[in-house]
Design a protein around this motif. Structure first.
Motif, PDB file in Angstrom:
ATOM      1  N   GLU A   1      43.020  38.021  45.283  1.00  0.00           N
ATOM      2  CA  GLU A   1      42.183  36.852  45.005  1.00  0.00           C
ATOM      3  C   GLU A   1      42.747  35.579  45.634  1.00  0.00           C
ATOM      4  O   GLU A   1      41.997  34.638  45.913  1.00  0.00           O
ATOM      5  N   SER A   2      44.059  35.549  45.853  1.00  0.00           N
ATOM      6  CA  SER A   2      44.689  34.359  46.431  1.00  0.00           C
ATOM      7  C   SER A   2      44.851  34.449  47.944  1.00  0.00           C
ATOM      8  O   SER A   2      45.415  33.534  48.545  1.00  0.00           O
TER       9      SER A   2
ATOM     10  N   PRO B   1      36.089  40.532  42.412  1.00  0.00           N
ATOM     11  CA  PRO B   1      36.806  39.344  42.868  1.00  0.00           C
ATOM     12  C   PRO B   1      37.764  39.609  44.033  1.00  0.00           C
ATOM     13  O   PRO B   1      37.888  38.767  44.933  1.00  0.00           O
ATOM     14  N   ASP B   2      38.429  40.764  44.018  1.00  0.00           N
ATOM     15  CA  ASP B   2      39.333  41.092  45.127  1.00  0.00           C
ATOM     16  C   ASP B   2      38.555  41.269  46.431  1.00  0.00           C
ATOM     17  O   ASP B   2      38.988  40.823  47.495  1.00  0.00           O
TER      18      ASP B   2
ATOM     19  N   ALA C   1      37.374  37.934  47.720  1.00  0.00           N
ATOM     20  CA  ALA C   1      38.489  37.174  48.297  1.00  0.00           C
ATOM     21  C   ALA C   1      38.889  37.700  49.666  1.00  0.00           C
ATOM     22  O   ALA C   1      39.196  36.915  50.573  1.00  0.00           O
TER      23      ALA C   1
END
Length: 222
Positions: free
Chosen positions: A143-144, A181-182, A185
């Motif tokens: 996610e980051s 979400p992954d 991202a």
């Protein structure tokens, strides 16, 4: 082809091209004993990272995501005797285990593990005006990834190689209906790469003992 078949091929490749290594084997064993998820790169992938860093002639390497230190050891062994690797790890217990494994590999003098949220560590490196890195491996929470890429650019120089792991997500990145979400991202990560004029990038799919996934590779322009 099945997952079992992929794993057999990986094992065959490793048996022919990657000799048994007590330090790396001990790292995998200690990670399993400590209950770490088996999400480290496979041996043939670790050697690929090692060779890419060697080809680049890296003297300074940044790793985002240490876990038990398996890929850290592969990368650090690509450095010259005066080289330096900085690895970022969120979990203090993982960092402690990684330091022990790195020491067992005889690499403590050239490797440091920074503990804390990776974005905070990256900000600190930039604020401290750290010397740019020649090779950056991004392999932490997905996610980051977009943020990691932006900070990595601030810590790069022309010719820096940036590798991203787990960018295919078993093909989910190509499924427009997948809103994990992954996955979202990683899509953003790839889109930023493609739009960034300072980067020349591609990505490849991989299959093997770690399943179906892939790596991205970028070079920072002159």
């Amino acid at each position: 082809m099945s997952q079992d078949r992929w794993a057999v091929v990986d094992e065959y490749i490793s048996s022919k091209l990657i000799p048994a290594d007590p330090a790396l084997d001990a790292t995998l064993e200690s990670s399993a004993e400590a209950g770490l998820r088996a999400i480290n790169v496979a041996p043939n992938q670790g050697k690929l990272l090692h060779l890419l860093a060697k080809i680049r002639g890296a003297r300074r390497i940044l790793e985002i995501g240490t876990l038990g230190g398996y890929s850290t050891i592969w990368l650090a062994r690509a450095l010259p005797s005066d080289g330096r690797l900085v690895s970022l790890e969120l979990d203090p217990s993982h960092a402690a285990l990684a330091r022990k494994n790195i020491e067992g590999a005889g690499l403590s003098s050239m490797v440091s593990v920074m503990v804390g949220k990776a974005t905070d560590s990256l900000k600190k490196l930039v604020a401290d005006q750290a010397e740019p890195f020649d090779f950056i491996f991004i392999d932490a929470d997905k996610e980051s990834n977009p943020e990691y890429l932006q900070w990595s650019l601030k810590l790069s120089r022309p010719g820096t190689v940036i590798i991203g792991d787990n960018v295919v997500r078993k093909g989910c990145i190509a499924d427009p209906g997948n809103k994990d979400p992954d996955v979202l991202a990683v899509r953003s990560f790839l889109e930023i790469m493609g739009a960034e004029p300072r980067l020349t990038s591609t990505a490849i799919q991989t299959v093997g003992s770690k399943g179906w996934d892939g790596f991205s590779i970028s070079v920072v322009s002159e």
